[in-house]
Write a protein that holds these residues in place. Structure first.
Motif, mmCIF file in Angstrom:
data_model
loop_
_atom_site.group_PDB
_atom_site.id
_atom_site.type_symbol
_atom_site.label_atom_id
_atom_site.label_comp_id
_atom_site.label_asym_id
_atom_site.label_seq_id
_atom_site.Cartn_x
_atom_site.Cartn_y
_atom_site.Cartn_z
ATOM 1 N N GLU A 1 0.939 -1.387 0.060
ATOM 2 C CA GLU A 1 0.049 0.155 0.004
ATOM 3 C C GLU A 1 1.057 1.332 -0.012
ATOM 4 O O GLU A 1 1.679 1.326 0.865
ATOM 5 C CB GLU A 1 -1.069 -0.008 1.251
ATOM 6 C CG GLU A 1 -2.018 1.007 1.223
ATOM 7 C CD GLU A 1 -2.925 1.044 2.349
ATOM 8 O OE1 GLU A 1 -2.845 1.616 3.352
ATOM 9 O OE2 GLU A 1 -3.745 0.012 2.336
ATOM 10 N N TYR B 1 2.204 4.783 0.768
ATOM 11 C CA TYR B 1 1.917 5.398 2.191
ATOM 12 C C TYR B 1 1.346 6.792 1.758
ATOM 13 O O TYR B 1 0.843 7.617 2.748
ATOM 14 C CB TYR B 1 3.157 5.426 2.904
ATOM 15 C CG TYR B 1 4.228 6.370 2.400
ATOM 16 C CD1 TYR B 1 4.166 8.037 2.772
ATOM 17 C CD2 TYR B 1 5.301 6.158 1.540
ATOM 18 C CE1 TYR B 1 5.004 8.894 2.257
ATOM 19 C CE2 TYR B 1 5.923 6.946 0.943
ATOM 20 C CZ TYR B 1 5.974 8.569 1.587
ATOM 21 O OH TYR B 1 7.150 9.369 0.936
ATOM 22 N N GLY C 1 -2.317 5.580 -0.688
ATOM 23 C CA GLY C 1 -3.302 4.564 -0.183
ATOM 24 C C GLY C 1 -3.347 3.500 -1.168
ATOM 25 O O GLY C 1 -4.170 2.460 -1.083
ATOM 26 N N ARG D 1 -3.122 0.388 -3.608
ATOM 27 C CA ARG D 1 -2.637 -1.060 -3.245
ATOM 28 C C ARG D 1 -2.046 -1.719 -4.441
ATOM 29 O O ARG D 1 -2.718 -1.577 -5.533
ATOM 30 C CB ARG D 1 -3.627 -2.022 -2.709
ATOM 31 C CG ARG D 1 -3.058 -3.270 -1.780
ATOM 32 C CD ARG D 1 -4.170 -4.074 -1.264
ATOM 33 N NE ARG D 1 -4.531 -3.045 -0.141
ATOM 34 C CZ ARG D 1 -5.188 -3.740 0.807
ATOM 35 N NH1 ARG D 1 -6.196 -4.807 0.611
ATOM 36 N NH2 ARG D 1 -5.777 -2.884 1.940
ATOM 37 N N ASN E 1 4.426 2.947 6.863
ATOM 38 C CA ASN E 1 2.951 2.665 6.920
ATOM 39 C C ASN E 1 3.060 1.923 8.428
ATOM 40 O O ASN E 1 1.522 2.102 9.232
ATOM 41 C CB ASN E 1 2.376 1.614 5.869
ATOM 42 C CG ASN E 1 2.217 2.196 4.455
ATOM 43 O OD1 ASN E 1 1.668 3.321 4.695
ATOM 44 N ND2 ASN E 1 2.419 1.435 3.601
ATOM 45 N N ARG F 1 0.167 3.373 10.915
ATOM 46 C CA ARG F 1 -0.939 2.711 11.442
ATOM 47 C C ARG F 1 -0.888 2.712 12.847
ATOM 48 O O ARG F 1 -1.965 2.736 13.713
ATOM 49 C CB ARG F 1 -0.761 1.112 10.910
ATOM 50 C CG ARG F 1 -1.825 0.254 11.229
ATOM 51 C CD ARG F 1 -1.713 -1.369 10.391
ATOM 52 N NE ARG F 1 -2.042 -0.891 8.997
ATOM 53 C CZ ARG F 1 -1.691 -1.901 8.232
ATOM 54 N NH1 ARG F 1 -1.621 -3.120 8.748
ATOM 55 N NH2 ARG F 1 -1.902 -1.581 6.877
ATOM 56 N N ARG G 1 -3.506 11.874 5.077
ATOM 57 C CA ARG G 1 -4.391 11.281 4.518
ATOM 58 C C ARG G 1 -5.594 10.709 5.534
ATOM 59 O O ARG G 1 -6.690 10.353 5.204
ATOM 60 C CB ARG G 1 -4.085 9.726 4.072
ATOM 61 C CG ARG G 1 -3.033 9.949 2.741
ATOM 62 C CD ARG G 1 -3.176 8.792 1.836
ATOM 63 N NE ARG G 1 -2.046 7.736 2.779
ATOM 64 C CZ ARG G 1 -2.631 6.535 3.059
ATOM 65 N NH1 ARG G 1 -4.051 6.117 3.090
ATOM 66 N NH2 ARG G 1 -1.847 5.885 3.687
#
Length: 421
Positions: A346, A348, A351, A353, A380, A384, A412
């Motif tokens: 994904e 960063y 977003g 994939r 990421n 996260r 994001r």
């Protein structure tokens, strides 16, 4: 917190004979307990647990007094190992591993590990003595350091087939780590194949360490010896000599990888200001291609074999995370594992994939982001963690610092995504 120390011992010939006698009794107990479980399931459709078998031990020893030569805790340890093997089998099957098999009966050619749990041994400075009633031979051994707060000691052989290897003590003892405090500094780590770690902190600084490959040196020699063994009669003098050389090379390769991981994990913990280290919950077992897919045996090409070796022979990445975890706890720091699914695939920045097989090391996204896959995964993982723990201020600081280091970054996540728990 408990740690385990490995200590080499040098038993005499009389002591080795005693150890083999104890091993034989433990092997018989293991096989009898395994047969009891299988018979109960086949005849009565009933599962037999550890507690039930442990409660039968006193009566069994009264009817078979020859088993009284083994310390009672050792026999209980054998039943615990059998119970652990069953639990491991059911856990693997529950997770979808249909190649898992039930425990098998043990042959008398193999040395059984002797587990002295909580008692049955006496430590006096640098001397340890084990209890037994085989004969008057004393099982006492010397080592070079004083051990405290010992909880369990195991006697095992590193090559159990006919006890050809060296004998060791596995000593489990208690340690008391420092208390953890969150100082607001975080470091995210992506563990990989070509680079064992790719780290990034809140300041946006990236640190990478390439994976050493001693297996490339040793594997050629080991494959050559294995080929020669295949042309020898099993258990012949030449076969045994080649087997011994193979074991020596395998041990050296393993020790070099383990030594590197110990030094790297200690250096990482000591040289970072972050008290919180975030790592991806890596599933190394799924990285290699299995032998059977959908009931069909897969053909192993040179490329697949090389990839499997690079994923499985790198000193076991999961072991490196374990080293990092306990070394961090000893210094009052904490290692937190989070789900790392799709962190390498994904982008960063936007977003999106991507399809990223292991051979593709660079991500090229339509948004213009071109970055190494391990760096992308580390970013990421950090994002996260910050989003899952509602650290909005830390996230804004991380975004700003990434821009200053020259990496493109845009926000994001909306503030509503950072819900306080």
């Amino acid at each position: 917190m408990q740690l385990t120390k490995k200590i080499k011992i040098y038993p005499t010939e009389e002591q080795v004979n005693v150890l083999w006698e104890l091993s034989e009794k433990c092997r018989c107990i293991y096989n009898l307990a395994l047969a009891d479980r299988k018979n109960a399931w086949c005849n009565e459709q009933r599962s037999v647990g550890y507690i039930e078998q442990q409660n039968k031990l006193p009566e069994f020893k009264e009817n078979n007094p020859e088993y009284k030569v083994v310390y009672s805790k050792v026999l209980q340890g054998v039943l615990k190992k059998l119970d652990a093997n069953y639990k491991s089998f059911f856990a693997l099957r529950k997770n979808g591993d249909m190649t898992a098999r039930l425990p098998k009966f043990r042959s008398n050619k193999y040395f059984m590990t002797l587990c002295y749990n909580q008692s049955g041994y006496k430590i006096n400075n640098t001397n340890i003595k084990f209890a037994h009633s085989v004969n008057k031979t004393s099982l006492d051994f010397e080592f070079n350091e004083i051990l405290e707060n010992v909880r369990q000691v195991e006697i095992y052989n590193d090559d159990p087939y006919k006890g050809r290897g060296d004998f060791y003590l596995s000593v489990t003892y208690d340690v008391f780590p420092k208390a953890y405090t969150d100082n607001g500094c975080y470091q995210a780590i992506d563990a990989g194949i070509t680079k064992i770690v790719t780290c990034i902190n809140l300041k946006g600084k990236i640190h990478e360490v390439k994976t050493p490959r001693p297996d490339k040196y040793w594997q050629k020699k080991m494959d050559s010896i294995k080929s020669k063994k295949d042309h020898c009669m099993k258990n012949s003098r030449k076969y045994l000599k080649l087997h011994k050389n193979y074991r020596v090379m395998e041990t050296k390769k393993s020790n070099q990888l383990k030594d590197f991981q110990h030094k790297l994990s200690r250096k990482m913990v000591e040289n970072t200001r972050a008290n919180t280290i975030i790592v991806g919950d890596l599933k190394v077992k799924k990285m290699a291609q299995p032998k059977i897919i959908n009931g069909e045996k897969q053909k192993k090409t040179k490329r697949i074999r090389s990839r499997n070796r690079s994923t499985q022979n790198q000193g076991y990445l999961s072991r490196f995370i374990e080293f990092l975890t306990y070394k961090a706890e000893l210094r009052g720091k904490r290692v937190i594992r989070i789900d790392e699914n799709y962190t390498s695939k994904e982008c960063y920045l936007c977003g999106k994939r991507h399809d990223m097989p292991l051979g593709k090391r660079t991500m090229e996204c339509d948004c213009g982001n071109v970055i190494d896959r391990d760096r992308n995964s580390a970013i990421n993982i950090m994002v996260r963690f910050l989003s899952q723990n509602a650290l909005w201020t830390g996230y804004l600081q991380f975004v700003d610092n990434l821009r200053q280091t020259g990496l493109p970054m845009r926000i994001r996540f909306l503030e509503s995504d950072f819900q306080m728990k």
